[in-house]
Scaffold this motif. Structure first.
Motif, PDB file in Angstrom:
ATOM      1  N   ALA A   1       0.832  -1.204   0.000  1.00 21.32           N
ATOM      2  CA  ALA A   1       0.000   0.000   0.000  1.00 21.32           C
ATOM      3  C   ALA A   1       0.868   1.257   0.000  1.00 21.32           C
ATOM      4  O   ALA A   1       0.576   2.228  -0.716  1.00 21.32           O
ATOM      5  N   ALA A   2       1.949   1.239   0.779  1.00 24.94           N
ATOM      6  CA  ALA A   2       2.845   2.401   0.838  1.00 24.94           C
ATOM      7  C   ALA A   2       3.538   2.615  -0.508  1.00 24.94           C
ATOM      8  O   ALA A   2       3.657   3.754  -0.976  1.00 24.94           O
ATOM      9  N   ALA A   3       3.977   1.550  -1.146  1.00 21.28           N
ATOM     10  CA  ALA A   3       4.651   1.676  -2.439  1.00 21.28           C
ATOM     11  C   ALA A   3       3.699   2.245  -3.489  1.00 21.28           C
ATOM     12  O   ALA A   3       4.078   3.134  -4.264  1.00 21.28           O
ATOM     13  N   ARG A   4       2.469   1.748  -3.496  1.00 16.46           N
ATOM     14  CA  ARG A   4       1.476   2.272  -4.449  1.00 16.46           C
ATOM     15  C   ARG A   4       1.229   3.760  -4.192  1.00 16.46           C
ATOM     16  O   ARG A   4       1.203   4.566  -5.116  1.00 16.46           O
ATOM     17  N   SER A   5       1.074   4.115  -2.932  1.00 13.48           N
ATOM     18  CA  SER A   5       0.809   5.506  -2.584  1.00 13.48           C
ATOM     19  C   SER A   5       1.979   6.410  -2.961  1.00 13.48           C
ATOM     20  O   SER A   5       1.774   7.493  -3.524  1.00 13.48           O
ATOM     21  N   VAL A   6       3.200   5.972  -2.675  1.00  7.01           N
ATOM     22  CA  VAL A   6       4.385   6.771  -3.018  1.00  7.01           C
ATOM     23  C   VAL A   6       4.460   6.977  -4.526  1.00  7.01           C
ATOM     24  O   VAL A   6       4.737   8.084  -4.995  1.00  7.01           O
ATOM     25  N   PHE A   7       4.208   5.929  -5.270  1.00  9.36           N
ATOM     26  CA  PHE A   7       4.253   6.038  -6.736  1.00  9.36           C
ATOM     27  C   PHE A   7       3.218   7.039  -7.242  1.00  9.36           C
ATOM     28  O   PHE A   7       3.527   7.923  -8.044  1.00  9.36           O
ATOM     29  N   GLU A   8       1.994   6.902  -6.780  1.00  9.43           N
ATOM     30  CA  GLU A   8       0.922   7.793  -7.239  1.00  9.43           C
ATOM     31  C   GLU A   8       1.181   9.242  -6.835  1.00  9.43           C
ATOM     32  O   GLU A   8       1.019  10.165  -7.639  1.00  9.43           O
ATOM     33  N   VAL A   9       1.597   9.447  -5.597  1.00 11.41           N
ATOM     34  CA  VAL A   9       1.865  10.805  -5.113  1.00 11.41           C
ATOM     35  C   VAL A   9       3.063  11.405  -5.845  1.00 11.41           C
ATOM     36  O   VAL A   9       3.057  12.593  -6.193  1.00 11.41           O
ATOM     37  N   SER A  10       4.078  10.594  -6.103  1.00  9.61           N
ATOM     38  CA  SER A  10       5.260  11.110  -6.805  1.00  9.61           C
ATOM     39  C   SER A  10       4.908  11.591  -8.200  1.00  9.61           C
ATOM     40  O   SER A  10       5.361  12.665  -8.628  1.00  9.61           O
ATOM     41  N   LEU A  11       4.120  10.818  -8.920  1.00 14.33           N
ATOM     42  CA  LEU A  11       3.707  11.244 -10.259  1.00 14.33           C
ATOM     43  C   LEU A  11       2.897  12.534 -10.206  1.00 14.33           C
ATOM     44  O   LEU A  11       3.103  13.452 -11.005  1.00 14.33           O
ATOM     45  N   SER A  12       2.004  12.608  -9.256  1.00 16.07           N
ATOM     46  CA  SER A  12       1.186  13.812  -9.099  1.00 16.07           C
ATOM     47  C   SER A  12       2.054  15.015  -8.745  1.00 16.07           C
ATOM     48  O   SER A  12       1.873  16.109  -9.290  1.00 16.07           O
ATOM     49  N   ASN A  13       3.017  14.812  -7.832  1.00 10.25           N
ATOM     50  CA  ASN A  13       3.892  15.908  -7.411  1.00 10.25           C
ATOM     51  C   ASN A  13       4.770  16.398  -8.559  1.00 10.25           C
ATOM     52  O   ASN A  13       4.974  17.608  -8.724  1.00 10.25           O
ATOM     53  N   VAL A  14       5.300  15.479  -9.356  1.00  8.34           N
ATOM     54  CA  VAL A  14       6.142  15.882 -10.484  1.00  8.34           C
ATOM     55  C   VAL A  14       5.324  16.714 -11.471  1.00  8.34           C
ATOM     56  O   VAL A  14       5.782  17.758 -11.960  1.00  8.34           O
ATOM     57  N   THR A  15       4.134  16.254 -11.730  1.00 11.02           N
ATOM     58  CA  THR A  15       3.257  16.999 -12.644  1.00 11.02           C
ATOM     59  C   THR A  15       2.979  18.400 -12.105  1.00 11.02           C
ATOM     60  O   THR A  15       3.038  19.393 -12.843  1.00 11.02           O
ATOM     61  N   THR A  16       2.704  18.479 -10.818  1.00 14.47           N
ATOM     62  CA  THR A  16       2.434  19.785 -10.197  1.00 14.47           C
ATOM     63  C   THR A  16       3.668  20.682 -10.245  1.00 14.47           C
ATOM     64  O   THR A  16       3.580  21.868 -10.580  1.00 14.47           O
ATOM     65  N   LEU A  17       4.847  20.125  -9.923  1.00 12.50           N
ATOM     66  CA  LEU A  17       6.078  20.918  -9.918  1.00 12.50           C
ATOM     67  C   LEU A  17       6.456  21.387 -11.327  1.00 12.50           C
ATOM     68  O   LEU A  17       7.026  22.465 -11.488  1.00 12.50           O
TER      69      LEU A  17
END
Length: 183
Positions: free
Chosen positions: A36-52
């Motif tokens: 669950a943590a790995a999935r969450s990190v992956f999803e949040v990382s993609l979202s954060n990169v897009t935002t940045l």
């Protein structure tokens, strides 16, 4: 009450089975948490990169980083708390069973020793006293080790709590400094 060596063997096998099941349960819970943590990190990382990537200037980039890092730090700390909780629950479950097994074994051994000592020949009072003292000393040593292990676990849990608070404080202090440097 007659106690047979098979009773001790069966008790040991039952405890080994309990220990294996408790350990596998803890491992399974950790595996699910990690997935669950790995999935969450992956999803949040993609979202954060897009935002940045949408930042217009350095100041907005730093502000976005600050905004995005706080939830990540909090999620990391929550993950750590969950890992510690799973480990503590598994340890407690096993420790309780160990206490039950030790008490049961002590009762059986004491009963066997008392029965054997009752039929000891006259004049063996010194040997009987020595055996009783040895059993008492062994029980006291086990209780001392058990108490020390519990204290060590409490100290470790307190250290983790203190480290968590220090991490949060450091993250909150570092973010405004980064924003000032960028400005």
């Amino acid at each position: 009450m007659s106690i047979k060596p098979e009773d001790f063997a069966k008790s040991g096998a039952n405890f080994a089975l309990f220990f294996a099941n408790a350990t596998f349960d803890g491992i399974e819970r950790l595996a699910l948490l990690n997935l669950a943590a790995a999935r969450s990190v992956f999803e949040v990382s993609l979202s954060n990169v897009t935002t940045l990537l949408g930042a217009k200037d350095v100041q907005s980039f730093v502000n976005l980083q600050k905004t995005l890092s706080a939830p990540s730090i909090e999620k990391g700390l929550e993950y750590s708390r969950n890992v510690i909780s799973i480990a503590a629950e598994t340890k407690d479950k096993i420790a309780k069973e160990v206490e039950v097994q030790v008490a049961d074994t002590n009762a059986k051994v004491s009963g066997m020793v008392e029965k054997a000592l009752a039929s000891a020949p006259a004049g063996s009072e010194v040997a009987v006293a020595a055996v009783k003292t040895a059993i008492k000393t062994a029980n006291e040593a086990y209780e001392g080790l058990n108490k020390a292990a519990k204290q060590a676990a409490e100290v470790a849990e307190a250290s983790v709590a203190a480290a968590t608070q220090a991490t949060l404080k450091a993250a909150n202090v570092a973010a405004p400094k980064a924003a000032k440097k960028a400005a």
